[in-house]
Design an enzyme around this catalytic site. Structure first.
Site, PDB file in Angstrom:
ATOM      1  N   ASP A  93      -7.608   4.477   9.740  1.00 56.70           N
ATOM      2  CA  ASP A  93      -6.870   5.487  10.393  1.00 56.70           C
ATOM      3  C   ASP A  93      -7.830   6.747  10.137  1.00 56.70           C
ATOM      4  O   ASP A  93      -8.402   6.751   9.347  1.00 56.70           O
ATOM      5  CB  ASP A  93      -5.619   5.709   9.476  1.00 56.70           C
ATOM      6  CG  ASP A  93      -4.655   4.614   9.625  1.00 56.70           C
ATOM      7  OD1 ASP A  93      -4.386   3.836  10.953  1.00 56.70           O
ATOM      8  OD2 ASP A  93      -4.205   3.903   8.594  1.00 56.70           O
TER       9      ASP A  93
ATOM     10  N   ASP B  77       1.881   9.715   1.422  1.00 52.17           N
ATOM     11  CA  ASP B  77       2.828   9.323   0.509  1.00 52.17           C
ATOM     12  C   ASP B  77       2.127   9.334  -1.154  1.00 52.17           C
ATOM     13  O   ASP B  77       2.840  10.024  -1.939  1.00 52.17           O
ATOM     14  CB  ASP B  77       3.256   7.987   0.906  1.00 52.17           C
ATOM     15  CG  ASP B  77       2.161   7.036   1.234  1.00 52.17           C
ATOM     16  OD1 ASP B  77       1.014   7.197   1.168  1.00 52.17           O
ATOM     17  OD2 ASP B  77       2.628   5.960   1.763  1.00 52.17           O
TER      18      ASP B  77
ATOM     19  N   ASP C 268      -7.299  -2.033   8.604  1.00 50.77           N
ATOM     20  CA  ASP C 268      -7.085  -1.127   9.795  1.00 50.77           C
ATOM     21  C   ASP C 268      -7.738   0.231   9.330  1.00 50.77           C
ATOM     22  O   ASP C 268      -7.918   0.479   8.011  1.00 50.77           O
ATOM     23  CB  ASP C 268      -5.789  -1.058  10.459  1.00 50.77           C
ATOM     24  CG  ASP C 268      -4.613  -0.902   9.438  1.00 50.77           C
ATOM     25  OD1 ASP C 268      -5.027   0.246   8.221  1.00 50.77           O
ATOM     26  OD2 ASP C 268      -3.495  -1.028   9.738  1.00 50.77           O
TER      27      ASP C 268
END
Ligand code: ATP
Ligand code: MG
Length: 458
Positions: A76, A153, A74
């Site tokens: 982002d 992260d 996907d």
């Protein structure tokens, strides 16, 4: 294998160093991210944001996977536009999220996630709200592009691609880490795991999926911080468990979760059953199920999470039912009660929505009916969960050969036509009737039938 783009960059003698936190900007000819690899919908969103004079970048898994030579799952986008400004630009936009407010731009089945640049914050921060356990419960402090990179992260997840000047930007050493094929947390690992323990699951998942090593200081605190998963909402862990189990890498991921001591905070009853198992039949059963789930994911066949949950909780169900039977309960009652208890206990770690726990129960309840076939067996074919229950029986038979005859019978039964099915069920009726059990109750469930029982059907 080192991706060619990185060779290109790292072969440059005068390459900029980034270990001290300096930012690196790769120009168009220094990397191989091209618009061709990006979904046209993501490009549309980027372009519209640029035209409205906002900054906008592709970020996260999309950039990372392209740089690794993989097809992103996907796309982002990160931008300096605020959610309400994004909403004004796109009719097909939905603003979601409590912890992070995000814009989802919907294009049929494809969702492009657009997040406003955010800053990370310390405990003193007035904006990021922290739960007493240290977990961030609200995280909507807007920031600059660089702030946004630092609150992500892992370094390899904080690379930004601009479709307007075609650069790739790195503020945290992600390009170096990609080259070393390592996963490294941004900032102090203990603090970052404390803020969001799900990052431990993400570390294991991404390292397994992308075949990366978890850098030492990122890996080391996991075992001693695994218990922090108890502070994560059980609903969020349900969602995370899908990413861990349904993405095509379940077997390797579960193995890694067990190694890092995380599995026991997700599936404690399963973990215990595996630890005390007298032989390897339980791990064979579970591994066969994980393998077949991975195979289905690769073939893009539909997968229900209920199936693996039914597998994981099958042995705990047997153990609990045996305890209840030992207390003198009837088979039906014991299994009925055990199902409820085992699911309820699992729910205190990962909450299983009702519509999935119903499927788990169906798969379990159909097992004895598949094992003990009779002239009414053909009716089971119409049961909405027949196929899942049959697959479950086949997997059980791989770990327990006494079930092989039932599994083979059902395989043949489905393959043959109506005539063949009739003669197969007629042959069943000619079998010697099983003796009634003392007290006249029919035996309802078994984890492991005796050889004598299984011969009844052969
Ligand atoms: P996948 O290939 O599974 O989609 P991903 O890294 O893109 O991997 P997403 O869940 O789509 O995972 O998240 C998108 C990006 O958001 C990540 O790459 C990372 O930059 C950031 N992110 C996601 N979860 C966290 C988290 N718990 N803490 C900090 N940053 C996160
Ligand atoms: Mg992603």
């Amino acid at each position: 294998m080192i991706p060619t783009f990185i060779n290109k960059w790292f072969s440059k003698k005068s390459r900029p160093e980034n270990t001290s936190g300096q930012s690196v900007v790769l120009s168009r000819d220094q990397h191989q991210v091209s618009r061709k690899q990006i979904s046209s919908n993501a490009l549309k969103v980027l372009n519209r944001l640029h035209r409205a004079n906002f900054e906008a970048y592709l970020v996260g898994g999309g950039v990372r996977d392209i740089l690794l030579g993989l097809q992103p799952k996907d796309f982002d986008i990160a931008t300096n536009a605020r959610p309400e400004q994004i909403k004004r630009l796109f009719r097909n936009c939905r603003v979601i999220g409590r912890r992070f407010r995000l814009a989802h731009i919907l294009f049929g089945h494809e969702i492009i996630e657009v997040a406003t640049f955010r800053a990370s914050h310390s405990e003193e921060s007035p904006h990021g709200q922290q739960h007493e356990s240290g977990i961030l419960v609200r995280d909507n402090v807007y920031g600059s592009l660089e702030d946004d990179a630092r609150r992500r992260d892992f370094t390899i997840n904080a690379l930004y691609y601009s479709s307007s000047d075609f650069t790739v930007r790195d503020f945290t050493g992600g390009l170096e880490d990609l080259k070393k094929r390592q996963l490294r947390l941004i900032g102090d690992p203990t603090t970052r795991y404390g803020e969001d323990p799900v990052r431990m699951l993400r570390a294991v998942r991404l390292a397994t999926k992308l075949e990366l090593a978890i850098e030492q200081s990122t890996a080391k605190p996991i075992a001693s911080h695994a218990h922090l998963l108890k502070n994560v909402s059980t609903a969020r862990l349900w969602d995370e468990s899908h990413k861990l189990l349904l993405a095509g890498y379940a077997k390797a991921t579960v193995e890694a979760l067990r190694q890092y001591g995380l599995f026991e905070y997700l599936f404690p009853a399963t973990d215990k059953a595996l630890k005390i198992a007298p032989d390897d039949s339980l791990s064979t059963f579970i591994n066969e199920a994980l393998d077949s789930t991975d195979e289905r994911a690769r073939q893009e066949k539909p997968i229900t999470p209920a199936f693996l949950y039914a597998v994981f909780l099958w042995q705990p169900l047997q153990t609990r039912a045996e305890q209840l039977l030992a207390q003198g309960m009837s088979h039906n009652d014991a299994y009925h009660k055990a199902m409820g208890q085992v699911i309820q206990e699992q729910n205190s770690f990962i909450s299983i929505p009702k519509r999935f726990s119903m499927v788990i129960r169906d798969i379990w309840s159909l097992q004895p009916r598949l094992e003990y076939r009779n002239h009414k067996s053909f009716k089971l074919l119409e049961h909405p969960k027949f196929r899942a229950a049959y697959d479950f029986l086949v997997l059980r038979s791989k770990a327990d050969e006494t079930l092989a005859s039932s599994a083979t019978w059902w395989t043949r039964f489905q393959e043959t036509g109506p005539e063949g099915q009739r003669s197969m069920t007629q042959a069943l009726s000619k079998r010697k009737k099983p003796k009634k059990r003392p007290g006249g109750r029919k035996r309802n469930f078994r984890s492991k039938p005796s050889n004598k029982d299984s011969n009844r059907h052969s």
